[in-house]
Design a protein around this motif. Structure first.
Motif, short mmCIF file in Angstrom:
data_model
loop_
_atom_site.label_atom_id
_atom_site.label_comp_id
_atom_site.label_asym_id
_atom_site.label_seq_id
_atom_site.Cartn_x
_atom_site.Cartn_y
_atom_site.Cartn_z
N SER A 1 0.82 -1.22 0.00
CA SER A 1 0.00 0.00 0.00
C SER A 1 0.85 1.26 0.00
O SER A 1 0.61 2.17 -0.80
CB SER A 1 -0.95 -0.01 1.21
N PRO A 2 1.88 1.38 0.86
CA PRO A 2 2.75 2.55 0.78
C PRO A 2 3.47 2.67 -0.56
O PRO A 2 3.69 3.77 -1.06
CB PRO A 2 3.74 2.35 1.92
N MET A 3 3.82 1.52 -1.16
CA MET A 3 4.51 1.56 -2.44
C MET A 3 3.61 2.14 -3.53
O MET A 3 4.05 2.98 -4.33
CB MET A 3 4.95 0.15 -2.84
N THR B 1 -7.00 2.43 12.75
CA THR B 1 -5.64 2.93 12.94
C THR B 1 -5.47 4.36 12.44
O THR B 1 -4.40 4.94 12.60
CB THR B 1 -4.64 2.04 12.21
N LEU B 2 -6.50 4.92 11.82
CA LEU B 2 -6.39 6.26 11.24
C LEU B 2 -6.97 7.27 12.22
O LEU B 2 -8.18 7.35 12.41
CB LEU B 2 -7.13 6.32 9.91
N GLY C 1 -6.37 7.13 2.29
CA GLY C 1 -7.56 6.50 1.75
C GLY C 1 -7.49 4.98 1.81
O GLY C 1 -8.49 4.31 2.13
N ILE C 2 -6.32 4.42 1.53
CA ILE C 2 -6.15 2.97 1.62
C ILE C 2 -6.30 2.49 3.05
O ILE C 2 -6.95 1.47 3.33
CB ILE C 2 -4.79 2.56 1.03
N VAL C 3 -5.68 3.22 3.98
CA VAL C 3 -5.77 2.84 5.39
C VAL C 3 -7.21 2.95 5.89
O VAL C 3 -7.69 2.09 6.64
CB VAL C 3 -4.83 3.73 6.24
N ARG C 4 -7.92 3.99 5.48
CA ARG C 4 -9.32 4.15 5.91
C ARG C 4 -10.18 2.99 5.42
O ARG C 4 -11.11 2.56 6.11
CB ARG C 4 -9.88 5.48 5.38
N ARG C 5 -9.88 2.47 4.25
CA ARG C 5 -10.66 1.36 3.72
C ARG C 5 -10.29 0.03 4.38
O ARG C 5 -11.16 -0.80 4.64
CB ARG C 5 -10.43 1.25 2.20
#
Length: 318
Positions: free
Chosen positions: A188-190, A244-245, A235-239
């Motif tokens: 995801s970070p990549m 954790t956000l 956005g990826i973390v929220r999904r």
């Protein structure tokens, strides 16, 4: 002693011996275990390598586009970029503490504390980002006195002040990135880093070549790319992990983050600080020397960062 009881205590010939009645578990094949560990390490490491060189690639893109403006602009971007990276180095190292804390919690099965560590890291990152931006704006004019010419000094001061304005977004991305590394998610970070760098190249071309905004355009393009990079990862973390956000400043979580990440932050700052001193000395001599140093430094980043990525992956597995 009753002889009959003594005889009855001895195993009969028809009764199988206990040592043969239990099947011993087969030991794992060391080669298979080593192969599995290498595979997992590579799975984690190569996306980490891409993500880690994101900041360096953005500076490299700025260097390539600004190079057409002359040695003064290139020397200014070199000096300003090194100063920005130095200001961010301690927070970069501190955020690695979140990765270690989260990976340890996951390994211990204590997943309830993972959101706490992630939110503490994000809160500290944003706060330090504003501090970095403030320091850059207040101290940028010092670079005018360090540089060899007024033109390169002005370019360095403007580039550093504008680019460090994105400090809260840069460090928010790093905090979320390290938290994702801790749970074994390096892709995801990549993805966010790759898209951010694509946007940076496009904006560099637009602002520098199209609008002729010079060094300031390069810094602004990179700031926008950092904002996009952080927004995509958020956005990826929220999904995937919305718990954790958020931002938290619980004392015990801050203490744990500081205790784990502070030594790495100090190490990063001291190591990069030596490069900053060298850059300052070169910048005070002549524009051409500083411009050459900037190009060599950006190329050098690509030689050691992949090795650092492997160590990052190993720290998650450990």
């Amino acid at each position: 002693m009753n002889p009959s009881s003594s005889e009855s205590s001895e195993p009969s010939e028809s009764e199988p011996s206990r040592s043969f009645s239990r099947s011993e578990p087969s030991s794992p094949d060391p080669l298979e275990s080593a192969r599995a560990i290498r595979g997992e390490l590579l799975r984690l490491s190569w996306p980490i390598a891409v993500s880690m060189i994101s900041y360096a690639v953005m500076t490299l893109a700025d260097t390539l586009f600004v190079g057409r403006l002359g040695s003064a602009a290139l020397a200014g971007v070199g000096l300003g970029g090194v100063v920005c990276f130095t200001l961010l180095c301690f927070p970069f190292g501190l955020m690695r503490g979140a990765k270690v804390l989260i990976s340890q919690a996951v390994g211990a099965g204590d997943t309830d504390v993972v959101p706490r560590h992630a939110r503490a890291a994000l809160g500290v990152a944003i706060a330090l980002g504003f501090l970095v931006a403030g320091l850059a704006w207040c101290g940028a004019d010092i670079l005018r006195w360090v540089a060899a010419t007024p033109e390169s000094g002005a370019a360095a001061a403007n580039y550093a002040a504008i680019r460090c304005s994105a400090g809260p977004f840069v460090l928010a991305y790093v905090a979320m990135r390290e938290s994702r590394y801790g749970v074994g998610d390096s892709r995801s970070p990549m993805v966010s880093a790759v898209l951010g760098n694509i946007a940076n190249v496009a904006l560099d071309a637009l602002f520098i070549v199209g609008f002729d905004w010079g060094v300031e355009g390069a810094a602004l393009a990179t700031c926008i790319a950092h904002v996009l990079e952080a927004g995509l990862l958020a956005g990826i973390v929220r999904r995937n992990a919305p718990e954790t956000l958020g931002i938290s400043f619980r004392r015990e979580d801050l203490r744990a983050l500081w205790g784990m990440g502070m030594p790495t932050g100090v190490q990063f700052f001291l190591e990069v600080g030596s490069f900053t001193v060298l850059a300052g000395l070169l910048a005070s001599m002549a524009e051409l020397e500083m411009a050459a140093h900037q190009i060599a430094l950006q190329v050098m980043h690509f030689t050691f960062l992949p090795n650092v990525a492997v160590s990052e992956g190993a720290s998650v597995l450990a």
